[in-house]
Design a protein around this motif. Sequence first.
Motif: not given
Length: 260
Positions: A199-207, A209-214
């Motif tokens: 679950h935390v790995a999913a949080g890291n992955r999408w965090y 992803f959004v950081c890169e987007q922004r």
Amino acid sequence: MEARARASQILCLSDPLAKAQAARALDGGLRIDCEAALAEPAGIPGRPLRPRLVEHITLKAPSMRTPAGIAALIHAIAHIEFNAINLALDIAWRFPGMPEAFYRDWLRIAVEEALHFTLLREHLVELGFDYGDFDAHNALWDMAERTRHDLLARIALVPRTLEARGLDASPAVRAKLIGAGDRRAGEILELILRDEIGHVAAGNRWYRFVCEQRGLDPVTTYAELAERHQAPRLRAPFNLEARRAAGFDEAELAALQQAG
């Protein structure tokens, strides 16, 4: 039914057993509308009248010398898992515009959190208690409220902060319960730790992803978000092995240890 709309429906359920059962039945094959901006349902999250919610500073660590003390600790973990169902469902419906895999991740996590809650609640019943028999706090959902308008803040400060604290705490809590003679609780916590790493790995992955987007740096951005939203300061000891397995990189772990 569309999956994100179904997640919002389940989030509104107030009966914990009905909510857990419905979350466990979430169909991974449901269609997902990634772009739909869903209206916020009234009265979320649905919650039972018990447990009574109090300030976390008023809750004292239970004694492991009595059955009630052991049950109180298991109840506290069950309450975290009940909140985790709500958190996974909320992130799945609330934030449109992400890839389908994002929503699949959080729907799967809701299913697993519901299993965790069910196992802990069933064990409480075996011990002669039930969910709601002890006071609890609302810190997890309080942070969800603070981050309800910003997906990046939500991911940074719920799965990557509050839920990641569970990775740090789990070994000591498990040892405490086994030391008190409750091996079944230890087995459940072992399962939970394994799943929570994912679950935390999913949080890291999408965090990331959004950081890169922004166009944001993940390490400095995390520090800014933690300060802005008054996230609790994380203190040692840290379960570095579990955190690495969950995708924290060495720069993040160094910053964590320096701050803690």
